[in-house]
Scaffold this active site. Structure first.
Site, short mmCIF file in Angstrom:
data_model
loop_
_atom_site.label_atom_id
_atom_site.label_comp_id
_atom_site.label_asym_id
_atom_site.label_seq_id
_atom_site.Cartn_x
_atom_site.Cartn_y
_atom_site.Cartn_z
N LYS A 52 5.02 -9.92 -8.96
CA LYS A 52 5.31 -10.75 -10.13
C LYS A 52 5.13 -12.23 -9.78
O LYS A 52 4.56 -13.00 -10.54
CB LYS A 52 6.72 -10.45 -10.66
CG LYS A 52 6.81 -9.10 -11.36
CD LYS A 52 8.23 -8.63 -11.64
CE LYS A 52 8.23 -7.18 -12.15
NZ LYS A 52 9.57 -6.61 -12.33
N GLN A 96 15.67 -7.37 -11.26
CA GLN A 96 14.89 -6.20 -10.84
C GLN A 96 15.78 -4.97 -10.71
O GLN A 96 16.84 -5.03 -10.09
CB GLN A 96 14.17 -6.49 -9.50
CG GLN A 96 13.21 -5.42 -9.06
CD GLN A 96 12.02 -5.22 -10.00
OE1 GLN A 96 11.54 -6.18 -10.60
NE2 GLN A 96 11.55 -4.00 -10.13
N ASP A 119 12.26 -9.14 -19.98
CA ASP A 119 12.07 -7.69 -19.79
C ASP A 119 12.28 -6.94 -21.11
O ASP A 119 11.89 -5.77 -21.24
CB ASP A 119 13.09 -7.14 -18.78
CG ASP A 119 12.50 -6.96 -17.39
OD1 ASP A 119 11.28 -6.72 -17.29
OD2 ASP A 119 13.26 -7.04 -16.41
N1 GUN Z 1 12.20 -1.60 -12.30
C1 GUN Z 1 11.21 -0.77 -12.67
N2 GUN Z 1 10.54 -1.29 -13.72
C2 GUN Z 1 11.15 -2.47 -14.01
C3 GUN Z 1 10.91 -3.47 -15.00
O1 GUN Z 1 10.00 -3.39 -15.83
N3 GUN Z 1 11.74 -4.54 -14.96
C4 GUN Z 1 12.74 -4.65 -14.07
N4 GUN Z 1 13.52 -5.73 -14.14
N5 GUN Z 1 13.00 -3.74 -13.14
C5 GUN Z 1 12.18 -2.65 -13.11
#
Ligand code: GUN
Length: 291
Positions: A52, A96, A119
């Site tokens: 990211k 996350q 998100d």
């Molecule tokens: N863990 C797995 N997929 C995601 C996501 O799209 N966002 C976040 N914050 N954690 C994740």
């Protein structure tokens, strides 16, 4: 059979985003800023967050990562979220997942300012999405819709079968694919661990979205000839021929499923790169204060 090149489509969209970021930076004096909170040292989560950060840099966005010890208390984590919530120079915030077991995920997500929830996990944004109101859409389902759109795949009136009912992928994907919108308008069946006759239902799918989290579970027997298959799964499988010691597999047994499909996404290089694009799109929206 057509392979949907998620990496290529993601790069095209990223270069569109980069142009907009450049313009915004000169108009507003700063670039959009995404903050990520990473709790603990799960290797997969570390890789996702690093990707990211890399993608933010590629499109000219600012990113910062708050690395917190796995033993942090829920209170302390919420305090960090509150601090970021009120920082006017941070537009988007993600925590996350997964989080350590002693922390209640719902409480943590509820602490995020919905206006920074890029998100799209906060109940306010989920509610707005369900009602069809403008909201941050969860990144993976958004990425799937962009893949379908950019590949020119017809969805109207098609039967879309979604495998998996997680809050992150399956449930929102089932809602978005059924909406009265272009690149949606499907008849949707949401399948899960208690679904009976799973194979028979999957064989009716014009579009199959596999987000079950079981490595290579979907074999050719689950597939209708000419279907579109979107593989959301990502599993590390030991592979001594690779420098890293592992290779990546999906929820779909690609080699035997692909010949039956009209379109299929590979793993890696399918849905994965598009999830990050979804996040960048939301961060751009947060910066522009669209909601
Ligand atoms: N863990 C797995 N997929 C995601 C996501 O799209 N966002 C976040 N914050 N954690 C994740």
């Amino acid at each position: 059979m057509n392979i949907i090149d998620g990496k290529l489509i993601a790069n095209q969209i990223k270069s569109e985003i980069a142009k907009e970021v450049e313009q915004l930076r000169s108009d507003k004096g700063r670039a959009p800023h995404l903050a990520a909170i990473l709790v603990g040292d799960d290797p997969a989560s570390q890789t996702y967050v690093a990707n990211k950060e890399k993608s933010c840099a590629e499109v000219g966005m600012t990113s910062s990562v708050y690395k917190l010890d796995a033993r942090i208390s829920e209170k302390e984590l919420v305090r960090t979220i509150n601090f970021i919530n009120t920082d006017e120079e941070i537009d988007g915030l993600i925590v996350q997942l997964p989080l350590p077991e002693h922390i209640l995920v719902d409480k943590v997500i509820a602490a995020i300012n919905p206006l920074k929830d890029v998100d799209g996990f906060h109940p306010v944004n989920v509610g707005k999405m369900v009602l069809g109101q403008p909201a941050y859409l969860p990144a993976t389902p958004m990425g799937i819709q962009l893949l379908l759109q950019r590949s020119g795949i017809d969805t109207v009136g098609k039967h879309c079968v979604v495998l998996g009912r997680s809050n992150i992928v399956g449930t929102p994907a089932s809602i978005l694919m059924s909406r009265n919108q272009s690149f949606a308008n499907c008849t949707v069946t949401l399948c899960h661990s208690k679904t009976q006759n799973l194979q028979a239902i999957c064989r009716q799918a014009d579009i199959l979205i596999a987000a079950i989290g079981k490595c290579e579970m979907i074999t050719a027997d689950y597939i209708k000839e000419g279907a579109t298959v979107i593989d959301v799964g990502i599993h590390r499988v030991e592979d001594s021929t690779k420098k890293s010691g592992y290779c990546l597999k999906g929820d779909v047994k690609y080699d035997e499923v692909a010949p039956k499909c009209e379109y299929i996404t590979p793993v890696p290089g399918g849905v994965g790169p598009m999830t990050i694009v979804g996040l960048l799109i939301n961060t751009l929206k947060a910066f522009k204060k669209e909601f």
